[in-house]
Write an enzyme that holds these catalytic residues in place. Structure first.
Site, PDB file in Angstrom:
ATOM      1  N   ASP A 295      17.935   6.200 -50.478  1.00  0.00           N
ATOM      2  CA  ASP A 295      16.550   5.899 -50.822  1.00  0.00           C
ATOM      3  C   ASP A 295      15.816   7.138 -51.325  1.00  0.00           C
ATOM      4  O   ASP A 295      15.340   7.962 -50.546  1.00  0.00           O
ATOM      5  CB  ASP A 295      15.832   5.319 -49.598  1.00  0.00           C
ATOM      6  CG  ASP A 295      14.403   4.891 -49.907  1.00  0.00           C
ATOM      7  OD1 ASP A 295      14.005   4.954 -51.085  1.00  0.00           O
ATOM      8  OD2 ASP A 295      13.700   4.488 -48.957  1.00  0.00           O
TER       9      ASP A 295
ATOM     10  N   ASN B 165      17.808  -7.879 -46.260  1.00  0.00           N
ATOM     11  CA  ASN B 165      17.679  -6.965 -45.117  1.00  0.00           C
ATOM     12  C   ASN B 165      16.618  -7.474 -44.142  1.00  0.00           C
ATOM     13  O   ASN B 165      15.502  -7.811 -44.561  1.00  0.00           O
ATOM     14  CB  ASN B 165      17.282  -5.570 -45.591  1.00  0.00           C
ATOM     15  CG  ASN B 165      18.407  -4.837 -46.280  1.00  0.00           C
ATOM     16  OD1 ASN B 165      19.410  -5.430 -46.681  1.00  0.00           O
ATOM     17  ND2 ASN B 165      18.244  -3.538 -46.423  1.00  0.00           N
TER      18      ASN B 165
ATOM     19  N   ASP C 269      21.563   2.636 -43.795  1.00  0.00           N
ATOM     20  CA  ASP C 269      20.409   2.115 -44.527  1.00  0.00           C
ATOM     21  C   ASP C 269      19.287   3.135 -44.686  1.00  0.00           C
ATOM     22  O   ASP C 269      18.983   3.892 -43.756  1.00  0.00           O
ATOM     23  CB  ASP C 269      19.882   0.882 -43.777  1.00  0.00           C
ATOM     24  CG  ASP C 269      18.857   0.103 -44.561  1.00  0.00           C
ATOM     25  OD1 ASP C 269      19.025  -0.041 -45.782  1.00  0.00           O
ATOM     26  OD2 ASP C 269      17.881  -0.374 -43.951  1.00  0.00           O
ATOM     27  N   HIS C 270      18.651   3.103 -45.853  1.00  0.00           N
ATOM     28  CA  HIS C 270      17.470   3.927 -46.148  1.00  0.00           C
ATOM     29  C   HIS C 270      17.690   5.407 -45.831  1.00  0.00           C
ATOM     30  O   HIS C 270      16.911   6.032 -45.106  1.00  0.00           O
ATOM     31  CB  HIS C 270      16.244   3.401 -45.386  1.00  0.00           C
ATOM     32  CG  HIS C 270      15.556   2.294 -46.114  1.00  0.00           C
ATOM     33  ND1 HIS C 270      14.830   2.493 -47.269  1.00  0.00           N
ATOM     34  CD2 HIS C 270      15.498   0.970 -45.854  1.00  0.00           C
ATOM     35  CE1 HIS C 270      14.348   1.328 -47.689  1.00  0.00           C
ATOM     36  NE2 HIS C 270      14.750   0.393 -46.857  1.00  0.00           N
TER      37      HIS C 270
ATOM     38  N   SER D 120      19.712   2.460 -39.820  1.00  0.00           N
ATOM     39  CA  SER D 120      18.803   3.183 -40.685  1.00  0.00           C
ATOM     40  C   SER D 120      18.674   4.637 -40.257  1.00  0.00           C
ATOM     41  O   SER D 120      19.023   5.008 -39.128  1.00  0.00           O
ATOM     42  CB  SER D 120      17.413   2.535 -40.671  1.00  0.00           C
ATOM     43  OG  SER D 120      16.772   2.791 -39.430  1.00  0.00           O
TER      44      SER D 120
ATOM     45  N   HIS E  47      14.434  -6.112 -49.458  1.00  0.00           N
ATOM     46  CA  HIS E  47      14.055  -5.423 -48.229  1.00  0.00           C
ATOM     47  C   HIS E  47      12.743  -6.010 -47.705  1.00  0.00           C
ATOM     48  O   HIS E  47      12.046  -6.722 -48.418  1.00  0.00           O
ATOM     49  CB  HIS E  47      13.871  -3.931 -48.498  1.00  0.00           C
ATOM     50  CG  HIS E  47      15.141  -3.191 -48.743  1.00  0.00           C
ATOM     51  ND1 HIS E  47      15.401  -1.953 -48.198  1.00  0.00           N
ATOM     52  CD2 HIS E  47      16.247  -3.500 -49.468  1.00  0.00           C
ATOM     53  CE1 HIS E  47      16.596  -1.529 -48.582  1.00  0.00           C
ATOM     54  NE2 HIS E  47      17.128  -2.448 -49.361  1.00  0.00           N
ATOM     55  N   GLY E  48      12.399  -5.702 -46.457  1.00  0.00           N
ATOM     56  CA  GLY E  48      11.148  -6.191 -45.895  1.00  0.00           C
ATOM     57  C   GLY E  48      11.125  -7.699 -45.730  1.00  0.00           C
ATOM     58  O   GLY E  48      10.072  -8.336 -45.824  1.00  0.00           O
TER      59      GLY E  48
ATOM     60  N   GLU F 172      17.230   2.177 -54.794  1.00  0.00           N
ATOM     61  CA  GLU F 172      15.961   1.445 -54.782  1.00  0.00           C
ATOM     62  C   GLU F 172      15.077   1.935 -55.915  1.00  0.00           C
ATOM     63  O   GLU F 172      14.956   3.131 -56.170  1.00  0.00           O
ATOM     64  CB  GLU F 172      15.232   1.633 -53.443  1.00  0.00           C
ATOM     65  CG  GLU F 172      13.902   0.873 -53.378  1.00  0.00           C
ATOM     66  CD  GLU F 172      13.225   0.972 -52.016  1.00  0.00           C
ATOM     67  OE1 GLU F 172      11.982   1.049 -52.003  1.00  0.00           O
ATOM     68  OE2 GLU F 172      13.934   0.983 -50.992  1.00  0.00           O
TER      69      GLU F 172
ATOM     70  N   HIS G  97       7.887  -3.674 -45.873  1.00  0.00           N
ATOM     71  CA  HIS G  97       8.556  -3.340 -44.615  1.00  0.00           C
ATOM     72  C   HIS G  97       7.622  -3.531 -43.420  1.00  0.00           C
ATOM     73  O   HIS G  97       6.409  -3.312 -43.504  1.00  0.00           O
ATOM     74  CB  HIS G  97       9.031  -1.882 -44.629  1.00  0.00           C
ATOM     75  CG  HIS G  97      10.223  -1.645 -45.494  1.00  0.00           C
ATOM     76  ND1 HIS G  97      11.446  -2.223 -45.255  1.00  0.00           N
ATOM     77  CD2 HIS G  97      10.386  -0.889 -46.617  1.00  0.00           C
ATOM     78  CE1 HIS G  97      12.303  -1.831 -46.181  1.00  0.00           C
ATOM     79  NE2 HIS G  97      11.682  -1.025 -47.015  1.00  0.00           N
TER      80      HIS G  97
END
Length: 278
Positions: free
Chosen positions: A106, A227, A84-85, A50, A205-206, A136, A177
């Site tokens: 993101d 994720n 990621d992100h 990330s 996610h989360g 997203e 998250h």
């Protein structure tokens, strides 16, 4: 075996109506644990780095990326690398040269129109580099899971996918998250509508805060990539804390890091088996 791509793993999982587990890595122990857990389950996995992890590594992507790539290339199961992100365009543009086959861009913090424009620009660049890209829509962090407007709207999602050209979409359906309790309840009705309306793989996610039964129902409902990050950190920190509480005289970091790595590997194996049904 040779490094595989996230797109290939997600496509295979979607065809099999299962999900590929994607684990966020921070240290070499995370990398080793994810690979060991995936090998024990006999299933492929995605190693994710990330933007926050890059910040923790003093802004340097390559050391962690090179370690992940080496571990992937020597793994007994297929492993892909995913960035990621990502909110930073300069970091996005390091993805291909650093060995990543995919990136999650993101821009969800932005109003819809700005999110669409920023994601479209990221998609155009990524596709030109041969990268698979995830966007997203909705907000999985920040506002929380239940605030009006935080969840992904199916009509907006259709327009967003068509207008942005993303290869996959992270959807907000009730997970949050960094949850340390597994108490999240997902909106499975919304997930069914999204899965029916969209022709791209859906990403959750989360997921560390989502109970097992909710995760398996989400996969059955159309989630194809899951994720996971906090669950690994909980396993690692808990094991290290127990070890040091029992032996406060310990100074050799290998002793407690081994415990942390083993705990993470067990968590990875369990979750991979859960998501793939093996």
């Amino acid at each position: 075996m040779p490094l595989t791509t996230t797109g290939e793993l997600v496509t295979s999982a979607r065809a099999a109506r299962t999900a590929v587990a994607a684990f966020n890595i921070i240290t070499l122990e995370h990398i080793e644990a994810v690979v060991a857990g995936a090998e024990a389950a006999g299933e492929p996995v995605v190693l994710q780095v990330s933007e926050n992890a890059v910040k923790f590594r003093q802004g340097r992507l390559l050391p962690l990326a090179r370690a992940a790539a080496t571990a992937a290339e020597t793994a007994a199961v297929p492993v892909a690398l995913h960035l990621d992100h990502i909110q930073s365009d300069p970091l996005l543009r390091q993805a291909a040269d650093a060995g990543f086959s995919s990136v999650m861009y993101d821009a969800s913090r932005l109003p819809y129109t700005e999110n669409l424009a920023a994601t479209r620009a990221a998609v155009d660049w990524a596709h030109a580099q041969g990268l698979w890209i995830e966007g997203e829509l909705g907000e999985i962090g920040g506002k929380g899971a239940h605030v009006p407007g935080a969840r992904t709207d199916p009509a907006e999602a259709r327009a967003f996918v068509a207008g942005s050209g993303v290869d996959a979409l992270a959807v907000a359906i009730g997970s949050v998250h960094a949850m340390t309790t597994r108490t999240a309840t997902l909106d499975h009705g919304l997930l069914r509508r999204l899965s029916t309306d969209l022709d791209v793989p859906l990403v959750l996610h989360g997921s560390s805060g989502v109970p097992d039964a909710e995760l398996t129902a989400a996969v059955a409902g159309g989630i194809t990539k899951v994720n996971i990050g906090t669950a690994l950190n909980q396993a690692m920190t808990g094991a290290i804390r127990r070890f040091l509480d029992a032996g406060p005289e310990t100074v050799d970091s290998r002793a407690y890091l081994s415990e942390g790595r083993a705990a993470m590997a067990a968590t990875v194996e369990r979750l991979v088996r859960l998501l793939t049904g093996v």
